[in-house]
Scaffold this active site. Sequence first.
Site, PDB file in Angstrom:
ATOM      1  N   MET A  30       0.840  -1.204   0.000  1.00  0.00           N
ATOM      2  CA  MET A  30       0.000   0.000   0.000  1.00  0.00           C
ATOM      3  C   MET A  30       0.875   1.253   0.000  1.00  0.00           C
ATOM      4  SD  MET A  30      -3.443  -0.928   2.004  1.00  0.00           S
ATOM      5  CE  MET A  30      -2.856  -0.723   3.661  1.00  0.00           C
ATOM      6  N   GLY A  31       2.144   1.110  -0.370  1.00  0.00           N
ATOM      7  CA  GLY A  31       3.018   2.269  -0.505  1.00  0.00           C
ATOM      8  C   GLY A  31       3.531   2.784   0.831  1.00  0.00           C
ATOM      9  N   LEU A  33       6.668   3.246   1.432  1.00  0.00           N
ATOM     10  CA  LEU A  33       7.539   2.072   1.569  1.00  0.00           C
ATOM     11  C   LEU A  33       8.682   2.292   2.553  1.00  0.00           C
ATOM     12  CD1 LEU A  33       7.727   0.988  -2.188  1.00  0.00           C
ATOM     13  CD2 LEU A  33       6.125   0.240  -0.416  1.00  0.00           C
ATOM     14  N   GLY A  36      11.132  -2.785   5.361  1.00  0.00           N
ATOM     15  CA  GLY A  36      10.377  -4.044   5.412  1.00  0.00           C
ATOM     16  C   GLY A  36       9.882  -4.421   4.025  1.00  0.00           C
ATOM     17  N   HIS A  37       9.288  -3.450   3.332  1.00  0.00           N
ATOM     18  CA  HIS A  37       8.823  -3.706   1.963  1.00  0.00           C
ATOM     19  C   HIS A  37      10.015  -4.063   1.047  1.00  0.00           C
ATOM     20  CE1 HIS A  37       5.596  -0.731   3.303  1.00  0.00           C
ATOM     21  NE2 HIS A  37       4.866  -1.771   2.935  1.00  0.00           N
ATOM     22  N   GLN A  61     -10.295  -2.595   2.190  1.00  0.00           N
ATOM     23  CA  GLN A  61      -9.801  -3.311   3.376  1.00  0.00           C
ATOM     24  C   GLN A  61      -9.766  -2.415   4.611  1.00  0.00           C
ATOM     25  OE1 GLN A  61      -5.893  -4.221   1.444  1.00  0.00           O
ATOM     26  NE2 GLN A  61      -5.069  -3.885   3.484  1.00  0.00           N
ATOM     27  N   GLY A 147       4.724 -10.382   3.716  1.00  0.00           N
ATOM     28  CA  GLY A 147       5.531 -10.303   4.937  1.00  0.00           C
ATOM     29  C   GLY A 147       4.866 -10.967   6.129  1.00  0.00           C
ATOM     30  N   SER A 185       6.733  -0.139   9.891  1.00  0.00           N
ATOM     31  CA  SER A 185       5.364  -0.024   9.399  1.00  0.00           C
ATOM     32  C   SER A 185       5.178   1.345   8.765  1.00  0.00           C
ATOM     33  CB  SER A 185       4.386  -0.165  10.575  1.00  0.00           C
ATOM     34  OG  SER A 185       3.108   0.284  10.201  1.00  0.00           O
TER      35      SER A 185
HETATM   36  P1  AMP Z   1       1.450  -2.887   3.487  1.00  0.00           P
HETATM   37  O1  AMP Z   1       2.037  -1.869   2.553  1.00  0.00           O
HETATM   38  O2  AMP Z   1       1.526  -2.488   4.933  1.00  0.00           O
HETATM   39  O3  AMP Z   1       0.100  -3.374   3.053  1.00  0.00           O
HETATM   40  O4  AMP Z   1       2.408  -4.155   3.415  1.00  0.00           O
HETATM   41  C1  AMP Z   1       2.731  -4.737   2.179  1.00  0.00           C
HETATM   42  C2  AMP Z   1       3.525  -5.987   2.435  1.00  0.00           C
HETATM   43  O5  AMP Z   1       4.700  -5.659   3.163  1.00  0.00           O
HETATM   44  C3  AMP Z   1       2.747  -7.002   3.295  1.00  0.00           C
HETATM   45  O6  AMP Z   1       3.031  -8.306   2.818  1.00  0.00           O
HETATM   46  C4  AMP Z   1       3.336  -6.786   4.664  1.00  0.00           C
HETATM   47  O7  AMP Z   1       3.265  -7.906   5.506  1.00  0.00           O
HETATM   48  C5  AMP Z   1       4.788  -6.455   4.312  1.00  0.00           C
HETATM   49  N1  AMP Z   1       5.426  -5.708   5.400  1.00  0.00           N
HETATM   50  C6  AMP Z   1       5.018  -4.560   5.994  1.00  0.00           C
HETATM   51  N2  AMP Z   1       5.855  -4.223   7.005  1.00  0.00           N
HETATM   52  C7  AMP Z   1       6.811  -5.199   7.054  1.00  0.00           C
HETATM   53  C8  AMP Z   1       7.944  -5.441   7.897  1.00  0.00           C
HETATM   54  N3  AMP Z   1       8.264  -4.625   8.889  1.00  0.00           N
HETATM   55  N4  AMP Z   1       8.682  -6.546   7.647  1.00  0.00           N
HETATM   56  C9  AMP Z   1       8.356  -7.405   6.646  1.00  0.00           C
HETATM   57  N5  AMP Z   1       7.296  -7.220   5.823  1.00  0.00           N
HETATM   58  C10 AMP Z   1       6.528  -6.139   6.023  1.00  0.00           C
END
Ligand code: AMP
Length: 278
Positions: A30-31, A33, A36-37, A61, A147, A185
């Site tokens: 969801m950007g 970034l 983690g991403h 969502q 993730g 996050s």
């Molecule tokens: P999001 O942008 O928050 O929807 O996350 C997109 C992807 O990145 C999802 O698969 C998350 O689980 C993963 N993700 C987000 N934060 C982390 C992190 N700290 N470590 C590993 N993966 C992450």
Amino acid sequence: MEVYKNEVDIKREISSLKKAGKTIALVPTMGALHAGHLSLVKKAKEVADICVVSVFVNPTQFNNSDDLDKYPRDLEGDNKLLEKDGADLVYAPNVNDIYPDSFVSKVTVTKLTEPMEGKFRPGHFDGVTTIVNILFNITTPDFAVFGEKDFQQLRVIETMVADLKMSVKIVRGELIREESGLALSSRNQLLSHKGKKDALILSNILHKAKEIFQNGESRVSEIRKEASKMIEGLSYFDLEYLEFSDSDLCAVNNLSEGDRIFIVGYVEGVRLIDNIGV
Ligand code: AMP
């Protein structure tokens, strides 16, 4: 690195790459970034020739419109990071192209979606599984990387792919933390300097709970007591849930190796999520 907004254009590009024998890995995001991403991008490049990253803040969502409005967005910054880290294609569609007024479909996974996030965010997982299907159908990936930060989501997607006999292979990426222990996050951007320090309560509780387990206490009731002591009197933290589950997300009364501990709570009005394997 090419950035696509249009479904037809990215489909055409991916189709020609596949004809040339290239394999595709998708990283849905969801950007806003962070590292983690980017660790998922690295994983994608290890397993496939081409890494496609989708950047889409998926409205279906979110069960709270204020949360959706506040969600951080920075496509320009994201594209710079992705270019530097070697993503090949970015897909960043507009909301109206994904969800035209005529849109009436949804994909539902039952059971695994009932506890935790499903309980506190009604409809959340329908939004997740529906958008993931749409993204899979547009980008036709051989692999998709998710993730462990969102462990319940990961298990829901793995189950959906198995149940529906989808041909994509799901790859897990480990949860990346700051040195302090804070899980990275996009929502951390919404915290003040103090808020980021306060947010350490989530990872501190998880690490403490794991330590108690490793020291021989497996009764969840006893571990919960210790966690309650850590939270008692903290005005800056509002716990939503602390759950102890096996890897199929069934709650347990006694922890065993391979189980997970999940925590969600609010700091400065920001909803933070974390989990740890024991
Ligand atoms: P999001 O942008 O928050 O929807 O996350 C997109 C992807 O990145 C999802 O698969 C998350 O689980 C993963 N993700 C987000 N934060 C982390 C992190 N700290 N470590 C590993 N993966 C992450």
